[in-house]
Design an enzyme around this catalytic site. Structure first.
Site, PDB file in Angstrom:
ATOM      1  N   GLU A  93      14.477 -19.326  -4.944  1.00  0.00           N
ATOM      2  CA  GLU A  93      13.155 -19.650  -4.378  1.00  0.00           C
ATOM      3  C   GLU A  93      12.161 -18.539  -4.687  1.00  0.00           C
ATOM      4  O   GLU A  93      11.014 -18.788  -5.057  1.00  0.00           O
ATOM      5  CB  GLU A  93      13.278 -19.885  -2.867  1.00  0.00           C
ATOM      6  CG  GLU A  93      14.108 -21.125  -2.583  1.00  0.00           C
ATOM      7  CD  GLU A  93      14.194 -21.487  -1.108  1.00  0.00           C
ATOM      8  OE1 GLU A  93      14.617 -20.619  -0.310  1.00  0.00           O
ATOM      9  OE2 GLU A  93      13.838 -22.629  -0.760  1.00  0.00           O
TER      10      GLU A  93
ATOM     11  N   GLU B 119      22.762 -24.154  -0.621  1.00  0.00           N
ATOM     12  CA  GLU B 119      22.388 -24.682   0.704  1.00  0.00           C
ATOM     13  C   GLU B 119      23.168 -25.959   1.019  1.00  0.00           C
ATOM     14  O   GLU B 119      23.581 -26.175   2.166  1.00  0.00           O
ATOM     15  CB  GLU B 119      20.879 -24.980   0.756  1.00  0.00           C
ATOM     16  CG  GLU B 119      19.990 -23.759   0.835  1.00  0.00           C
ATOM     17  CD  GLU B 119      19.617 -23.169  -0.517  1.00  0.00           C
ATOM     18  OE1 GLU B 119      20.298 -23.474  -1.526  1.00  0.00           O
ATOM     19  OE2 GLU B 119      18.649 -22.397  -0.573  1.00  0.00           O
TER      20      GLU B 119
END
Ligand code: 1HE
Length: 259
Positions: A113, A133
């Site tokens: 990210e 995730e």
């Protein structure tokens, strides 16, 4: 500017700001202190800096969110935590100078990210990308759902999260996760070489690439084309642009492809 945490180190080389994630014992896992430090650095880029570089100390760029802090948070705290990441990474993407990420080892979860908020990614051959995730039972919260599909497309991101797929450096470049792959250990040298080129551009060009191009990409064709025309008109009107054009016409500027 407030003092930075020990886990974030900055130095200036000429007009390039170099930022190092310095938490190698935890694989540069990003805790609140580090994220807030990143926000602070990119909100306060000193004048005279034309480009920034971010890289990680140790064997990995970043193992992503520091998972040790996650078990304690309730839903409302989780919302604010994710919004804090958004604020910090918006500072990176929409700050005052373009940012080059130098990647090696793990560039996973929140590490990806962070990398995807940068404007250029240079991956050393050890780099691997993943969005674990999915496997951890959570969802991305640092902007990946917006930024990563723009790099690799929705289907590839969905596959990464559904299956835990890991992309090595070369495949990562082929699908758009980085623009460059370089030999192990060569990332910083390549980054500085690129940063000097970036910093030598006209200010309005870099501003348009950072602040206007992504907004054009998010808008409809008619609005996008209008924004392009307005940007082109402003850019060509700048004295710096006139001087550069004159230099070319007088045979004093580099040609395309010149070193
Ligand atoms: C950590 C973290 C972390 C390492 N949070 N402490 N990210 C992940 O799910 C990736 C989790 N990490 C890993 O899969 C591996 O650590 C790596 C592949 C990145 C590196 O492996 P390795 O063998 O070099 O290191 P290690 O032995 O696994 O880790 C060294 C130490 O770092 C160890 O702590 P120690 O006290 O036992 O020495 C690890 O616990 C610690 N460590 N990664 C906390 N991530 C805004 S939302 C974003 C959501 C996400 O990013 S989710 C993805 C999280």
């Amino acid at each position: 500017m407030l003092p930075l945490p020990d886990t974030l180190y900055t130095e200036i080389q000429d007009n390039v700001l170099i930022v190092k994630l310095n938490r190698p014992d935890k694989r540069n896992a990003l805790n609140d202190e580090l994220i807030l430090g990143i926000e602070q650095v990119f909100a306060n880029i000193p004048s005279g800096i034309g480009c920034a570089i971010i890289y990680g100390e140790g064997k990995h760029f970043s193992a992503g969110l520091d998972l040790s802090s996650l078990t304690e948070r309730d839903a409302v705290q989780g919302l604010h935590h994710s919004r804090m990441w958004h604020r910090a990474l918006d500072r990176v993407q929409f700050g005052t100078v373009p940012v080059i990420a130098i990647l090696h080892g793990a560039c996973v979860g929140g590490g990806l990210e962070l990398a995807s908020a940068c404007h250029i990614r240079v991956a050393e051959t050890s780099t691997f990308y993943a969005l674990p995730e999915g496997q951890r039972g959570i969802f991305v919260g640092g902007g990946a759902s917006v930024r990563v599909p723009k790099l690799i497309g929705l289907a590839r991101m969905t596959d990464m999260m559904l299956t835990g797929r890991v992309y090595p450096a070369n495949e990562g470049m082929a699908i758009g996760l980085s623009q460059y792959v370089v030999e192990e250990g060569a990332g910083l040298t390549k980054g500085i070489e690129l940063a000097k080129k970036v910093a030598s551009n006209a200010g309005m060009t870099n501003y348009a690439l950072m602040h206007i191009l992504p907004r054009i990409a998010d808008s409809g064709q008619e609005q996008g084309l209008m924004m392009e025309s307005l940007t082109a008109a402003i850019a060509q009107n700048a004295p710096e642009a006139k001087a550069r054009l004159r230099d070319f016409l007088d045979g004093k500027a580099k040609k395309v492809g010149d070193a």
